[in-house]
Design a protein around this motif. Structure first.
Motif, mmCIF file in Angstrom:
data_model
loop_
_atom_site.group_PDB
_atom_site.id
_atom_site.type_symbol
_atom_site.label_atom_id
_atom_site.label_comp_id
_atom_site.label_asym_id
_atom_site.label_seq_id
_atom_site.Cartn_x
_atom_site.Cartn_y
_atom_site.Cartn_z
ATOM 1 N N UNK A 1 76.370 49.663 40.140
ATOM 2 C CA UNK A 1 77.011 50.862 40.652
ATOM 3 C C UNK A 1 76.899 51.984 39.617
ATOM 4 N N UNK A 2 76.315 53.101 40.014
ATOM 5 C CA UNK A 2 76.198 54.272 39.153
ATOM 6 C C UNK A 2 76.768 55.461 39.914
ATOM 7 N N UNK A 3 77.871 55.986 39.432
ATOM 8 C CA UNK A 3 78.555 57.082 40.122
ATOM 9 C C UNK A 3 78.486 58.393 39.355
ATOM 10 N N UNK A 4 77.945 58.369 38.147
ATOM 11 C CA UNK A 4 77.879 59.572 37.311
ATOM 12 C C UNK A 4 76.577 60.325 37.563
ATOM 13 N N UNK A 5 76.697 61.567 37.998
ATOM 14 C CA UNK A 5 75.521 62.424 38.217
ATOM 15 C C UNK A 5 74.754 62.617 36.907
ATOM 16 N N UNK B 1 52.663 65.386 39.223
ATOM 17 C CA UNK B 1 53.253 66.348 40.147
ATOM 18 C C UNK B 1 54.316 65.625 40.973
ATOM 19 N N UNK B 2 55.420 66.320 41.240
ATOM 20 C CA UNK B 2 56.466 65.654 42.021
ATOM 21 C C UNK B 2 57.420 66.662 42.656
ATOM 22 N N UNK B 3 58.025 66.215 43.747
ATOM 23 C CA UNK B 3 59.194 66.846 44.355
ATOM 24 C C UNK B 3 60.205 65.725 44.530
ATOM 25 N N UNK B 4 61.363 65.877 43.926
ATOM 26 C CA UNK B 4 62.348 64.794 43.930
ATOM 27 C C UNK B 4 63.694 65.302 44.443
ATOM 28 N N UNK B 5 64.330 64.498 45.278
ATOM 29 C CA UNK B 5 65.699 64.763 45.714
ATOM 30 C C UNK B 5 66.513 63.501 45.480
ATOM 31 N N UNK B 6 67.835 63.661 45.380
ATOM 32 C CA UNK B 6 68.669 62.478 45.172
ATOM 33 C C UNK B 6 69.643 62.298 46.325
ATOM 34 N N UNK B 7 70.015 61.044 46.492
ATOM 35 C CA UNK B 7 70.979 60.656 47.524
ATOM 36 C C UNK B 7 72.064 59.830 46.860
ATOM 37 N N UNK B 8 73.310 60.085 47.212
ATOM 38 C CA UNK B 8 74.400 59.256 46.697
ATOM 39 C C UNK B 8 74.909 58.394 47.845
ATOM 40 N N UNK B 9 74.592 57.119 47.778
ATOM 41 C CA UNK B 9 75.019 56.197 48.825
ATOM 42 C C UNK B 9 76.369 55.620 48.439
ATOM 43 N N UNK B 10 77.359 55.859 49.272
ATOM 44 C CA UNK B 10 78.745 55.527 48.934
ATOM 45 C C UNK B 10 79.154 54.111 49.316
ATOM 46 N N UNK B 11 78.458 53.504 50.224
ATOM 47 C CA UNK B 11 78.838 52.165 50.680
ATOM 48 C C UNK B 11 77.631 51.246 50.695
ATOM 49 N N UNK B 12 77.292 50.731 49.547
ATOM 50 C CA UNK B 12 76.197 49.772 49.468
ATOM 51 C C UNK B 12 76.709 48.376 49.782
ATOM 52 N N UNK B 13 75.945 47.622 50.554
ATOM 53 C CA UNK B 13 76.367 46.276 50.949
ATOM 54 C C UNK B 13 76.076 45.273 49.840
#
Length: 264
Positions: free
Chosen positions: A90-94, A117-129
């Motif tokens: 679990x990693x909750x720190x941006x 070369x890259x384009x990157x976006x992040x997702x914070x998944x709050x409920x991982x199984x």
């Protein structure tokens, strides 16, 4: 100050021409102004109505950025894979997650000696199984369009060093836009979720791009171009045409825009 009524945007694979009903003023190179910054009210000092308007503007801004990133990705056909990185724990720190992303880029550049070369976006998944190996808490994911080509999974996992990786080739077909949109959609998804749940979205970056990407070239034209003539000239190459209104935060129409898009 400069002025224009027509704007041409060259995306390499297509062009878009927009014609404005009212003349647009813009700052020339070297011109500066502090008036807007000085008069801008801090979010925490706004009343409920102003905060709502501010949130709506922010959502519109990131929707626009999501579309802009998709266009840039289409301009860079060498972005040929989607790489997803996630944490084992679990990693909750941006700040921590961002630091690990930056370290991943350094290790990747060291392992493969070519301009990344890259384009990157992040997702914070709050409920991982529990099936995915994370029992408690949320976790960050990074979704990146990259030009690495297909990399060996084990080596990529070692370079990441934090858990799980997925890599998938972007099809060089009509499905390419769908694959790209899958990645860029996470910008708006996260911003909308945070605003709807009363979370702060300031002070964080929701996407990252390398500096060596091909980007649109914008030309401002003082006079009006005749879009009907352009449609006739580009009839076989036409993608779409249309119009929209530019409004202020209170819904007042500030300008009207007609546009055409055609393949190059």
């Amino acid at each position: 100050m400069g002025t224009y009524q027509t704007k041409r945007i060259d995306y390499r694979y297509k062009e878009k021409i927009s014609v404005y009903k009212r003349t647009i003023e813009y700052k020339e190179d070297g011109e500066t102004s502090t008036d807007i910054a000085l008069s801008r009210e801090k979010y925490e000092n706004m009343d409920k109505r102003k905060k709502k308007k501010s949130d709506e503007r922010r959502i519109r801004y990131y929707k626009s950025k999501s579309y802009e990133l998709m266009e840039i990705a289409l301009m860079n056909p060498d972005l040929n894979v989607v790489i997803t990185l996630t944490f084992r724990d679990s990693v909750t720190s941006y700040d921590y997650a961002l630091g690990e992303w930056q370290l991943f880029l350094k290790r990747l550049r060291h392992s493969y000696d070519f301009p990344l070369k890259y384009i990157c976006v992040w997702e914070y998944q709050r409920n991982r199984s529990q099936k995915e190996g994370i029992e408690n808490g949320g976790v960050f994911h990074f979704h990146a369009l990259m030009n690495t080509g297909f990399l060996e999974h084990k080596k990529l996992e070692k370079i990441w060093g934090n858990g799980f990786v997925w890599i998938e080739k972007i099809p060089d077909t009509a499905r390419r836009e769908t694959s790209i949109r899958y990645v860029t959609k996470y910008i708006t998804k996260e911003v909308v979720y945070r605003i709807e749940h009363g979370e702060d979205v300031r002070g964080q970056r929701f996407f990252f791009t390398s500096n060596n990407l091909n980007k649109p070239i914008e030309t401002r034209i003082p006079g009006l171009m005749n879009l009907e003539d352009i449609i006739i000239e580009q009839l076989e190459n036409m993608i779409k045409d249309g119009f929209y209104d530019i409004k202020d935060s209170n819904g007042k129409i500030l300008n009207h825009v007609d546009y055409v898009e055609y393949k190059k």
